[in-house]
Design a protein around this motif. Sequence first.
Motif, short mmCIF file in Angstrom:
data_model
loop_
_atom_site.label_atom_id
_atom_site.label_comp_id
_atom_site.label_asym_id
_atom_site.label_seq_id
_atom_site.Cartn_x
_atom_site.Cartn_y
_atom_site.Cartn_z
N THR A 1 0.75 -1.13 0.07
CA THR A 1 0.05 -0.01 -0.04
C THR A 1 0.99 1.16 -0.03
N THR B 1 -0.22 2.98 -3.04
CA THR B 1 -1.80 3.46 -2.98
C THR B 1 -2.02 4.59 -1.88
N PRO C 1 -1.73 -2.78 -4.62
CA PRO C 1 -1.60 -2.42 -5.93
C PRO C 1 -1.73 -3.52 -7.25
N LYS D 1 -5.47 -0.40 -8.89
CA LYS D 1 -5.97 -1.20 -7.78
C LYS D 1 -7.43 -1.64 -7.84
#
Length: 568
Positions: free
Chosen positions: A195, A198, A217, A231
């Motif tokens: 993450t 993201t 991701p 994602k």
Amino acid sequence: MSDVIRIGNASGFYGDRFSAMQEMLSGGDLDCLTGDYLAELTMLILGRDRLKDPKTGYAKTFLRQLEANLGTAMDAGVTIVSNAGGVNPAGLAAAIGELAEKLGMAPKIGYVDGDDLGGRAEDLGLGTPLTANAYLGGFGIAAALRAGADIVVTGRVTDASLTVGPAAAHFGWGPDDLDQLAGAVAAGHIIECGTQATGGNYSFFTEISDMGHLGFPIAEISAGGDAVITKHTGTGGAVTVGTVTAQLLYEIGGPRYLGPDVTTRMDSITLTDLGDDRVQISGVKGETPPDTLKVSLNHLAGFRNEVTMVLTGLDIDAKAELARRQFEAELTTRPADLTWTLTRLDHDDAPSEQQASALLQCVAKDLDQKVVGRQFSSAAVELALASYPGFTMTSPPGAGSPYAVFEAGYVPAHLVTHTVHLADGTTEVIESRVATDPVAPETVAEPHTPVPGTQWGPTRVAPLGEIAGARSGDKGGNANVGVWVRNREHFEWLAATLTTELFKQLIPEAENLEVHRHELPNLLAVNFVIDGILGRGVADNVRFDPQAKGLGEWLRSRHVAIPIRFGG
């Protein structure tokens, strides 16, 4: 063969979100799911596990995740690739086989080894470490997948190799497909930390509307090596040029990112925001890999213990001096290394006791456990009624524990037997790439020359982070800080202004250390590598932030003269 392979990631470290594997498998269409469990410190932890029980040495979490999700993956035709094998990939492969039989399933399991050089370390000039593991590439993974494996587990491969292997298998890439391999390395480097691509650890996190439960991701890689980072729809976080840039800058050095399969030119990467949480990576160039492999070495270094005392109210400096003097006088034998750190968190006329308190930490290290054991603990505890007013500790000291240090070694690639064990019981040795062209030496960029005619006008003093993001991390005893901005004019200012000299002024810890500066204009970024700021690595150093994770945010908080025209 489809035009694109969709590779998701469900783990960025040993201890990452347990439910991520289930979330990724149920969230949408994937071809392959990877999991990265190995950090430098993790190899030490798993190596110590193996010393206690030779059957262990792998990431047990991965096995528990498979127990709940193996059926889902097989039903969906999703292959699983992970370095959870740690220092015992054969042991993990066997454990997966036993688990699958228990569940009534029969996946084809392959594993990759040959990275473990522990038995040959001294002969290879690597000393006598606790663990010695070469960083392998992705072609062993690719061979296992081409042979039909449903699950591939490995020992120490580079993090990006978990993505390179599936992509190479899917598209039939060979060692000479350098640009394609480099594109996969870039994509793999972005998704390897989960993450963080993201919105996790992102400087501008306040601009992301949903930071509650970040999605992991996905890299959609094409045959030419270009990729799109995205994602699953409906998951938290965001995929933007900023989040992708931040992760690209994580734990890198100069423009040439050396790997066992390819040298990736980080300065060739172009990022394009496609909207809807989709960022395209294109134009990545690859060069011949070096003819050596990096080796992760962990050495037992001794024993350590520590105590943290709380100092409250007035006369903080005098209280700290008294505690130090009394404590050291009580030690029968002084430890080889005794480090005191006073952290002033206190405020005058504070509205709470916590805000009126400072922390005094003492860390002891020695080759003899007794020296940092009972005598150290007793010296601290016996001060309870005999030292500064208000004496207390955050917790009592323990008996002292062993610690190790990480260092990188290098060996000729042809001396490492990169081996893949196929599901049918056969093995295949992956030939090392013999460099036909020498890798050009890395160069440190000279201070940036502004575009002719650039005028920034009046300035105001403000935190650098008002316009710049940063991402920092550790590599052994070194740390990197990647700093980026979000438009070309800001980059012209950043590159001309944030020199090595200014960086050292803003980060005084680096003042007397070697700092390497690299510009990455395509990413609107400047990367700094600080040699030795973390001593001998995370397991050894006593720095407040031992892995340099917050170093970039400290830099962003420092005040510089920013052009008023940039707003803010």
